[in-house]
Scaffold this active site. Sequence first.
Site, PDB file in Angstrom:
ATOM      1  N   GLY A  10      42.346  50.445  34.401  1.00  0.00           N
ATOM      2  CA  GLY A  10      42.031  48.472  34.635  1.00  0.00           C
ATOM      3  C   GLY A  10      40.972  48.471  34.605  1.00  0.00           C
ATOM      4  O   GLY A  10      40.717  48.402  33.250  1.00  0.00           O
ATOM      5  N   LEU A  76      38.492  53.562  41.465  1.00  0.00           N
ATOM      6  CA  LEU A  76      38.469  52.166  42.198  1.00  0.00           C
ATOM      7  C   LEU A  76      40.274  51.894  42.187  1.00  0.00           C
ATOM      8  O   LEU A  76      40.572  50.653  41.771  1.00  0.00           O
ATOM      9  CB  LEU A  76      38.258  51.457  40.578  1.00  0.00           C
ATOM     10  N   TYR A 149      46.652  44.029  52.539  1.00  0.00           N
ATOM     11  CA  TYR A 149      45.757  43.488  51.386  1.00  0.00           C
ATOM     12  C   TYR A 149      44.324  44.219  52.055  1.00  0.00           C
ATOM     13  O   TYR A 149      43.612  45.370  51.638  1.00  0.00           O
ATOM     14  CB  TYR A 149      45.873  42.900  50.444  1.00  0.00           C
TER      15      TYR A 149
END
Length: 349
Positions: A10, A76, A149
Amino acid sequence: MVYLITGGAGFIGSHLAERLLERGDTVLLMDNLSTGSMENIRHLKKYDRMHYFLEPLENRHLLAELVDESDVILHLAAAVGVKLIVESPVRTIETNVNGTQSVLEAAARKRKLVFTASTSEVYGKNTNVPFHEDADLVLGPTTKGRWSYAASKALDEFLALSYWKEKGLPVVVARFFNTVGPRQTGRYGMVLPNFVGQALEGAPLTVYGNGQQSRCFCDVRDAVEGLLRLIGTDKAIGEVVNIGNDEEVTIEGLARMVKERTGSSSPIEYIPYDQAYEPGFEDMFRRVPSVAKLERLTGFRPRTPLAQIIDRVVSYQSEKRAGAAPLAFDMAPVKSDGGAQAEHVRSRT
Ligand code: UDP
């Protein structure tokens, strides 16, 4: 040292991997390429200390094996980007909650230090800026997808801190504030790569709402530095720490700066939130980190000025558009020996 990075392909993960490899560490990288990409890590294949596994965290056998081989786990992997979250809330919740649970469970068996990435999104609609780590989390209703989220990440934090309190697993939780830089994609709605791309194309810069909402943008190199310093001090264990830059800018101001720094004549176009996201979408008006705790624990605070951050993103995107390998961003050329690289790929796909 051996580091396992989940979400290593990412945006932040790839910069972190790069930094660790440059300083001589070994990196095991796990990523299912859902939002990450091979392009982010291709330049790292030249290191024989880099091993990547294109697998989801649900592959618990692999995860357990990699945890076993690592000294520290840097977690992560997550669903990120407000656009993605609004469009795919199931994926957001499942990825964030189940993924963190798998990582903590595997790490607890071997008592390995776990760094867990959280987000400034958890502060929600709190208006009391700057945000201190012990501030209340003010989330909107569950009928508004955006908040899934924040809620999923808040649950990740509870879970990590509970593993510390109940099982003695050393954990460090950090809340990243709008981390930006080269390699970040605008595909998931992030504002800076979007504006820069639009400015370079001569397309209108799409400011959502009236543009008076503000954010603080943190250079990814500073975010990585903050992370590494936090895992380097015992004082951060069992703590939640903001990682961000406290230079605040309105989104309209950001659009103006991007226009100015690219020399673009693109107009600024204001798009109502319900068109940009979904009807009834709620945004945060201001989001500013307190970096006092980070500085107290590590002696470091992110300071890269916004103008410089924008310039780095502009150069990266310009070079990418020109088709050149963007060497200016720690992206050393990929070794031409494809065979030798393949040996280090222990992918099970
Ligand atoms: N935004 C915008 N135009 C875009 C993308 C985002 O005006 O093309 C706004 C968005 O509504 C928010 C801010 O920019 O107010 C930051 O958005 P981003 O998705 O980058 O991060 P967030 O802070 O929402 O997590």
